[in-house]
Design an enzyme around this catalytic site. Structure first.
Site, PDB file in Angstrom:
ATOM      1  N   CYS A  32      -1.716   7.756  -2.795  1.00 44.73           N
ATOM      2  CA  CYS A  32      -0.443   7.412  -3.423  1.00 44.73           C
ATOM      3  C   CYS A  32      -0.492   7.699  -4.918  1.00 44.73           C
ATOM      4  O   CYS A  32      -1.510   8.107  -5.470  1.00 44.73           O
ATOM      5  CB  CYS A  32      -0.130   5.925  -3.200  1.00 44.73           C
ATOM      6  SG  CYS A  32      -0.174   5.429  -1.477  1.00 44.73           S
TER       7      CYS A  32
ATOM      8  N   ARG B 186       4.329   6.670  -2.012  1.00 43.37           N
ATOM      9  CA  ARG B 186       3.449   6.477  -0.862  1.00 43.37           C
ATOM     10  C   ARG B 186       3.230   7.749  -0.049  1.00 43.37           C
ATOM     11  O   ARG B 186       4.183   8.443   0.307  1.00 43.37           O
ATOM     12  CB  ARG B 186       4.010   5.398   0.065  1.00 43.37           C
ATOM     13  CG  ARG B 186       3.022   5.032   1.183  1.00 43.37           C
ATOM     14  CD  ARG B 186       3.579   4.013   2.131  1.00 43.37           C
ATOM     15  NE  ARG B 186       2.540   3.536   3.046  1.00 43.37           N
ATOM     16  CZ  ARG B 186       2.760   2.986   4.220  1.00 43.37           C
ATOM     17  NH1 ARG B 186       4.004   2.826   4.640  1.00 43.37           N
ATOM     18  NH2 ARG B 186       1.757   2.595   4.991  1.00 43.37           N
TER      19      ARG B 186
ATOM     20  N   ASN C 172      -3.413   2.733  -5.196  1.00 47.45           N
ATOM     21  CA  ASN C 172      -3.657   4.123  -4.802  1.00 47.45           C
ATOM     22  C   ASN C 172      -5.062   4.200  -4.238  1.00 47.45           C
ATOM     23  O   ASN C 172      -6.029   3.881  -4.940  1.00 47.45           O
ATOM     24  CB  ASN C 172      -3.517   5.037  -6.027  1.00 47.45           C
ATOM     25  CG  ASN C 172      -4.043   6.438  -5.774  1.00 47.45           C
ATOM     26  OD1 ASN C 172      -4.017   6.926  -4.647  1.00 47.45           O
ATOM     27  ND2 ASN C 172      -4.533   7.080  -6.817  1.00 47.45           N
ATOM     28  N   GLY C 173      -5.206   4.605  -2.971  1.00 48.65           N
ATOM     29  CA  GLY C 173      -6.540   4.781  -2.433  1.00 48.65           C
ATOM     30  C   GLY C 173      -6.685   4.300  -1.012  1.00 48.65           C
ATOM     31  O   GLY C 173      -5.704   4.116  -0.285  1.00 48.65           O
ATOM     32  N   GLU C 174      -7.942   4.115  -0.618  1.00 49.45           N
ATOM     33  CA  GLU C 174      -8.274   3.618   0.712  1.00 49.45           C
ATOM     34  C   GLU C 174      -9.455   2.649   0.592  1.00 49.45           C
ATOM     35  O   GLU C 174     -10.446   2.957  -0.094  1.00 49.45           O
ATOM     36  CB  GLU C 174      -8.680   4.765   1.658  1.00 49.45           C
ATOM     37  CG  GLU C 174      -7.625   5.830   1.866  1.00 49.45           C
ATOM     38  CD  GLU C 174      -6.435   5.371   2.680  1.00 49.45           C
ATOM     39  OE1 GLU C 174      -6.530   4.293   3.305  1.00 49.45           O
ATOM     40  OE2 GLU C 174      -5.411   6.079   2.689  1.00 49.45           O
TER      41      GLU C 174
ATOM     42  N   SER D 214     -14.416  15.928   2.639  1.00 45.98           N
ATOM     43  CA  SER D 214     -15.089  16.978   1.877  1.00 45.98           C
ATOM     44  C   SER D 214     -16.571  16.653   1.733  1.00 45.98           C
ATOM     45  O   SER D 214     -17.006  15.538   2.026  1.00 45.98           O
ATOM     46  CB  SER D 214     -14.453  17.116   0.485  1.00 45.98           C
ATOM     47  OG  SER D 214     -14.997  16.173  -0.416  1.00 45.98           O
ATOM     48  N   GLY D 215     -17.335  17.625   1.260  1.00 42.40           N
ATOM     49  CA  GLY D 215     -18.764  17.433   1.041  1.00 42.40           C
ATOM     50  C   GLY D 215     -19.119  17.145  -0.401  1.00 42.40           C
ATOM     51  O   GLY D 215     -20.299  17.210  -0.772  1.00 42.40           O
TER      52      GLY D 215
END
EC number: 6.3.5.4
Length: 627
Positions: A2, A50, A75-77, A363-364
């Protein structure tokens, strides 16, 4: 994922105009195309854009507790939100939604700032507590998610995910900070302790800011740091098994989503490891995507195809022409501040490719910093060993020889005797600080005007690296270099690059190899477990041998290479020549010096491609921000 923005008056609680919050959020619409929300109260206002990932029907923000005392925009997880939620429910909390946002509300009520260490995730959030009349800003450990803030002329503190969100407020003064130009020219990015717009600050990674109404605005406080000073004990086999489990947990925790999920796959060790561990638990074929180049020396598609076939992924690829510089203005708009890592073009393309199929991509990123994967770590550790063996007079002699030794920009670094000889004569931290940068101090001095040199005084981009390495909690030179990269390079370059390019196409990128438990474990590994036999990431490669072919694990590292030097001798040669006529650059740089630089590069007398790229990106960014 977000975008967030807001205002808070730490003095008199003046009314907040919702239209100003809306304008700040509209500038961040790319970060959240699925919805928006605005909330205001006396002296405070929050906004939110969002991108729906979890709890698609609920989770709308800004979100408040039932009594309205606590409000959050986020904003984030939070990957462990279910565990934290269970702990809060055991303490009596009652939840109305199924996502992670409400965990922040009840967590703040239960623990205040001590909520942060309980969170495993990537985040930047703001909480307003009406009971204590406070604003709390928090940022994740590594700095995966950005947060900018500034004090306005009317006394308000404004914050936003990106600089463009702040600049949408009419009271943000667009004055350029010349020291940020020095930082950018030295490092290739404007680091997290600086900003191209004077007065704007970035909340540092692993820090929070707690502002209480009626009190002066304090300095941010650090709540997390990585410590390289301890050493794990155990056999290589035991440590590899422990590392594998950390990798597995990091990947699995980031596979929770209510939308399509996939992975970037370059065919290198890091992304291949992520895909292997995703395939281990996924009920369906993992969706993977790869960007290739039309130059064989830069193309890794065959390696990515090997991994895609091995794990039966649903694989897609796209070829990008080596002259794909049409994205320059798109990148300038996405990054706001000047950003000179040219691999951002390829990163944008792979994000664009992924977004056609998924909303979340793993991603790595992070393994090179955590496991000492960059070649510069091997060079630095080797140079430090030589410094320890050479007495002072011999080191000074090496420096004198290096000063007259011919330059060989075209050669691989081990053969660039001039660079090595000069580095041996210097303090190790000072040499590393120069080596990790882009345009070296002596060339910057040639380019700057006398007025710019006076304005900079003793400010130098490399000093932050030197200071950080000297104060690093570690045991050896490798520890210090990795620690400094965690503080500067990782948030300033790598994570800024993936955040801005992914968010520009409304894609959520997750970094499982930056799980903080994995990072904390990796920091305890003996140096010989990180670098051995000329191999960086040694233990990680050993741990992945049961999963990945040896020709993937032990092939030379490529990375996203963008041929900017060739561009400035070809299609962009006119751009290079035109930089000397730029009225924007003439404010800080000598036109004749830029002209000489472009000429030397064009005829092949020297390789100034990266510096010319910096100057071009600086001109376009400054023109867009201040023009």
């Amino acid at each position: 994922m977000c975008g967030i923005a807001g205002l808070f008056y730490p003095g008199t609680p003046k009314p907040v105009e919702p239209g100003r919050i809306a304008a700040m959020c509209d500038a961040l619409a790319h970060r959240g195309p699925d919805g928006s929300g605005i909330w205001t109260a006396p002296g405070v206002g929050f906004g939110h854009r969002r991108l729906s990932i979890i709890d698609l029907a609920g989770g709308r923000q800004p979100m408040a507790t039932d009594d309205g005392d606590i409000t959050v925009t986020y904003n984030g997880e939070i990957y462990n939100f279910a565990e934290v939620r269970a702990e809060l429910e055991a303490k009596g909390a009652r939840f109305r939604t199924a996502g992670d946002t409400e965990v922040l509300l009840h967590g703040w009520r239960a623990w205040g700032p001590d909520l942060l260490p309980r969170l495993n995730g990537m985040f930047a959030f703001a909480i307003h507590d009406a009971r204590t009349q406070t604003l709390f800003l928090g940022r994740d450990r590594m700095g995966v998610k950005p947060l900018h803030h500034v004090e306005l002329a009317d006394g308000a503190i404004a914050f936003a995910s990106e600089l463009k969100g702040l600049l949408a407020h009419p009271l943000v003064r667009r004055e350029l900070d010349a020291t940020a130009i020095e930082d950018f020219m030295g490092l290739g990015y404007v680091p997290d302790d600086a900003c191209i717009v004077a007065g704007v600050k970035k909340l540092p990674a692993g820090h929070f800011l707690l502002i209480e109404r009626g009190k002066p605005v304090p300095q941010p406080r650090q709540w997390w740091d990585v410590d390289f000073s301890n050493r794990a004990k155990g056999s290589a086999a035991d440590l590899a098994a422990e590392l594998t489990e950390h990798l597995r947990v990091g990947v699995r925790s980031r596979m929770v989503a209510d939308v399509p999920l996939g992975a970037f796959l370059s065919g290198g060790v890091d992304s291949s490891a992520v895909v292997a561990l995703m395939a281990e638990v996924s009920k369906h074929a993992v969706k993977t995507c790869t960007i290739g180049f039309d130059e064989a020396g830069h193309d890794e598609r065959s390696h990515a195809t090997t991994i895609a076939r091995r794990f039966a992924t649903d694989h897609r690829e796209r070829v990008v022409a080596a002259d794909d510089f049409a994205l320059i203005d798109t990148l300038v708009a996405a990054f706001d501040e000047p950003f000179a890592d040219a691999s951002a073009l390829a990163t944008y393309r792979v994000c664009e490719l992924a977004r056609a199929e998924v909303t979340v991509a793993l991603s790595g990123d992070g393994a090179d910093e955590a496991m000492a994967g960059y070649r510069r770590y091997r060079f630095h550790a080797g140079e430090e060993r030589v410094r320890g063996l050479l007495p002072g007079p011999l080191r000074r002699a090496a420096g004198a020889l290096g000063a007259v030794f011919p330059k060989a920009d075209w050669a691989p670094r081990p053969l660039r005797a001039k660079t090595t000889l000069l580095a041996l004569a210097e303090d190790g931290a000072a040499a590393y600080a120069k080596g990790v940068g882009v345009t070296r101090p002596e060339l910057r001095a040639r380019l700057y005007t006398d007025a710019m040199m006076r304005a900079l005084g003793d400010h130098a981009a490399e000093l932050r690296y030197w200071r950080t390495m000297k104060a690093a909690p570690g045991r050896d030179a490798l520890d210090a270099a990795q620690y400094a990269d965690f503080k500067h390079w990782l948030p300033g370059d790598i994570l800024t690059k993936i955040d801005r390019t992914s968010m520009a196409v409304s894609l959520e990128a997750r970094e499982p190899l930056l799980d903080h438990r994995l990072i904390e474990f990796a920091a305890t590994l003996p140096s010989a477990m990180r670098i051995r036999g000329g191999q960086g990431k040694w233990l990680m490669k050993k741990a992945m041998e049961p999963y990945l072919p040896r020709d993937i694990l032990y092939r030379p590292k490529m990375g996203f290479v963008t041929p900017v030097s060739a561009w400035f001798r070809g299609a962009l040669a006119g751009e290079a020549a035109g930089l000397a006529r730029s009225p924007i650059l003439a404010t800080w740089f000598e036109p004749a010096a830029i002209e000489t630089l472009a000429s030397e590069h064009r005829v092949g007398r020297a390789d100034h491609g990266r510096t010319l790229w910096q100057l071009m990106m600086l001109e376009r960014s400054v023109g867009r921000l201040f023009g």
